[in-house]
Design a protein around this motif. Structure first.
Motif, PDB file in Angstrom:
ATOM      1  N   GLN A 318       0.824  -1.209   0.000  1.00 33.42           N
ATOM      2  CA  GLN A 318       0.000   0.000   0.000  1.00 33.42           C
ATOM      3  C   GLN A 318       0.862   1.265   0.000  1.00 33.42           C
ATOM      4  N   ALA A 319       1.976   1.225   0.748  1.00 38.29           N
ATOM      5  CA  ALA A 319       2.858   2.390   0.819  1.00 38.29           C
ATOM      6  C   ALA A 319       3.453   2.708  -0.546  1.00 38.29           C
ATOM      7  N   LEU A 320       3.852   1.670  -1.271  1.00 30.78           N
ATOM      8  CA  LEU A 320       4.423   1.885  -2.603  1.00 30.78           C
ATOM      9  C   LEU A 320       3.378   2.482  -3.533  1.00 30.78           C
ATOM     10  N   ALA A 321       2.142   2.012  -3.447  1.00 31.93           N
ATOM     11  CA  ALA A 321       1.066   2.568  -4.271  1.00 31.93           C
ATOM     12  C   ALA A 321       0.806   4.030  -3.914  1.00 31.93           C
ATOM     13  N   PHE A 322       0.908   4.355  -2.633  1.00 29.47           N
ATOM     14  CA  PHE A 322       0.649   5.718  -2.173  1.00 29.47           C
ATOM     15  C   PHE A 322       1.675   6.707  -2.744  1.00 29.47           C
ATOM     16  N   VAL A 323       2.963   6.355  -2.698  1.00 35.25           N
ATOM     17  CA  VAL A 323       3.988   7.308  -3.132  1.00 35.25           C
ATOM     18  C   VAL A 323       4.128   7.351  -4.654  1.00 35.25           C
ATOM     19  N   ARG A 324       3.560   6.379  -5.359  1.00 42.11           N
ATOM     20  CA  ARG A 324       3.680   6.359  -6.818  1.00 42.11           C
ATOM     21  C   ARG A 324       2.477   6.976  -7.525  1.00 42.11           C
ATOM     22  N   THR A 337       4.720  14.493  -5.268  1.00 47.46           N
ATOM     23  CA  THR A 337       5.897  14.829  -4.462  1.00 47.46           C
ATOM     24  C   THR A 337       5.498  15.209  -3.034  1.00 47.46           C
ATOM     25  N   LYS A 338       4.353  15.869  -2.876  1.00 52.56           N
ATOM     26  CA  LYS A 338       3.872  16.210  -1.533  1.00 52.56           C
ATOM     27  C   LYS A 338       3.520  14.947  -0.748  1.00 52.56           C
ATOM     28  N   ASN A 339       2.877  13.997  -1.423  1.00 53.44           N
ATOM     29  CA  ASN A 339       2.543  12.730  -0.764  1.00 53.44           C
ATOM     30  C   ASN A 339       3.817  11.971  -0.368  1.00 53.44           C
ATOM     31  N   GLN A 340       4.819  12.027  -1.233  1.00 56.71           N
ATOM     32  CA  GLN A 340       6.073  11.348  -0.918  1.00 56.71           C
ATOM     33  C   GLN A 340       6.727  11.950   0.324  1.00 56.71           C
ATOM     34  N   GLN A 341       6.750  13.267   0.433  1.00 52.98           N
ATOM     35  CA  GLN A 341       7.306  13.908   1.606  1.00 52.98           C
ATOM     36  C   GLN A 341       6.506  13.558   2.852  1.00 52.98           C
ATOM     37  N   LYS A 342       5.200  13.535   2.734  1.00 54.44           N
ATOM     38  CA  LYS A 342       4.340  13.209   3.870  1.00 54.44           C
ATOM     39  C   LYS A 342       4.591  11.782   4.337  1.00 54.44           C
ATOM     40  N   PHE A 343       4.723  10.868   3.375  1.00 52.30           N
ATOM     41  CA  PHE A 343       4.955   9.478   3.769  1.00 52.30           C
ATOM     42  C   PHE A 343       6.339   9.299   4.383  1.00 52.30           C
ATOM     43  N   LEU A 344       7.364   9.917   3.812  1.00 52.17           N
ATOM     44  CA  LEU A 344       8.714   9.797   4.361  1.00 52.17           C
ATOM     45  C   LEU A 344       8.770  10.319   5.791  1.00 52.17           C
TER      46      LEU A 344
END
Length: 440
Positions: A318-324, A337-344
């Motif tokens: 699920q995490a991979l799907a979220f950041v992609r 890119t905002k979602n990627q920063q939020k997840f990191l």
């Protein structure tokens, strides 16, 4: 009856005769004086103490038994040269007789046991713990260091900008499918495209005046400069060709990507860190999932995303799907890119919790999954990697600045950077100053 008595009298040892009789006190004697102690065969004489041969018992009586107190009453010590062991209980040598140093009645005569030396115990316990900690730390360091894949040689990058203050990390998430089975690719919705591209790119600046994380949209419009091939060593002249930023990686890997970013920004990149699809998912699973609070739900058939709004724990898939995911949003690349920063941010805080750091059954699998999945430059040390991680945690947690590269518009579907803002941003990062520029 009398005859029998006479026969017994003749059985006495030599020297016990009527002529040896004397006035005796006590049993069988009418004398007024006490009888001297008589030698007993089972008692040894003291050294150098001669003794008279025993005389015969009185006529008609029985042999007089010696008293244990020398005729002086109970408890008095004899002074007639005989062994006094019968009074002291020391007949067989050691104090207390057979069985150890005990007095009458078995009482322990050794005295109280000395109190434990707590200062000494604490000292040696501390030394043992410190030694164990050092051994474990050194062992962990060499174990972790051996897992890093130092495959990127930044010395092959030509015409580089001057090194500035602080440290700049280029962090790349690639769509590498290395080591993935067909089942893994289907499960993670990665497809089976040949080659590698970059799904996410970020510059993390670590300095004394605050850390800054800048996301570089993959659709950014950039110029491919003159560069040296990473494998061939051949120099390829730049023609002013305009491409999306992720095309540079697809063309010649990490070294061309670094060369392109440095050429288009003027910022020196000190270290390179890359992680692929499988590695990213493994880290999330190793840490036990990452809790996220989504403002809105969304779906994306390309990435496999299917999320509802609210708090939830994302596993690796699920995490991979979220950041992609980017097709679910209007401003596709910028929102991703905002979602990627939020997840990191959520992932860094999850990894840094006491439940992970202090639990070796979580810490080592997490470290193992992460380090196995990373590709870094040849000069990257574990210290550099740790510095990057803690800076990332701080920035995404609100202790620094997190932003997208400033955008002024688009051309042919590519995002165009705001040149004036980018110049100000680069100058501030190079001089390790507080960033004043805002991004999209």
């Amino acid at each position: 009856m009398r005859t029998c008595t006479l026969v017994r009298m003749n059985d006495w040892p030599d020297g016990w005769s009527d002529s040896n009789r004397s006035d005796r006190y006590g049993r069988g004697s009418a004398g007024a004086q006490p009888e001297g102690a008589r030698v007993m065969r089972q008692v040894q004489r003291g050294p150098g103490t001669p003794g008279p041969r025993p005389s015969a018992p009185p006529y008609g009586g029985v042999p007089q038994q010696p008293t244990y107190d020398g005729g002086q009453g109970y408890g008095a010590a004899p002074d007639n040269g005989y062994d006094s062991g019968y009074n002291t209980g020391q007949v067989y040598g050691s104090p207390g007789g057979p069985g150890g140093p005990q007095g009458p009645g078995g009482a322990d005569m050794r005295g109280p046991r000395p109190a434990p030396n707590w200062r000494r115990r604490i000292k040696w316990t501390a030394i043992t713990l410190v030694t164990l900690l050092v051994v474990v730390s050194v062992g962990t360091y060499f174990w972790a260091d051996s897992k890093l894949h130092r495959d990127v040689d930044l010395s092959k990058v030509i015409d580089r900008p001057e090194t500035g203050k602080g440290t700049n990390y280029l962090i790349v998430g690639s769509d590498s499918r290395a080591g993935m089975s067909a089942e893994d690719k289907k499960k993670l919705h990665t497809g089976s495209a040949e080659g590698k591209r970059t799904d996410s790119m970020m510059i993390l600046h670590v300095g004394d005046n605050g850390d800054t994380l800048v996301s570089l949209p993959r659709d950014s419009n950039v110029t491919i400069p003159t560069y040296k091939g990473s494998a061939s060593g051949k120099t390829f002249q730049g023609t002013g060709r305009q491409v999306k930023l992720n095309a540079a990686y697809a063309e010649d890997g990490p070294t061309l990507l670094v060369r392109t970013i440095e050429y288009n920004t003027g910022l020196h990149i000190d270290h390179y860190v890359e992680i692929g699809f499988a590695g990213f998912a493994n880290i999330v699973d190793a840490v036990g999932g990452v809790e996220m609070n989504l403002d809105q739900g969304f779906k994306d058939k390309y990435s496999g995303a299917d999320f509802k709004a609210g708090k939830q724990t994302l596993n690796g898939e699920q995490a991979l799907a979220f950041v992609r995911t980017r097709h679910a949003f209007a401003a596709s690349d910028l929102q991703r890119t905002k979602n990627q920063q939020k997840f990191l941010s959520a992932l860094a805080h999850q990894v840094a919790t006491p439940g992970t750091v202090l639990n070796p059954f979580k810490l080592y699998p997490t470290m193992g999954s992460g380090l196995d999945s990373l590709t870094v430059d040849k000069d990257m040390s574990l210290w550099d990697l740790g510095s990057m991680f803690w800076a990332m945690k701080g920035v995404t947690g609100g202790d620094g600045k997190s932003m997208n590269m400033p955008i002024s518009g688009s051309t042919g579907g590519n995002l165009v950077w705001d040149k004036a803002k980018v110049k100000t941003l680069v100058d501030e990062l190079t001089n390790d100053q507080t960033v004043t520029v805002s991004g999209n």
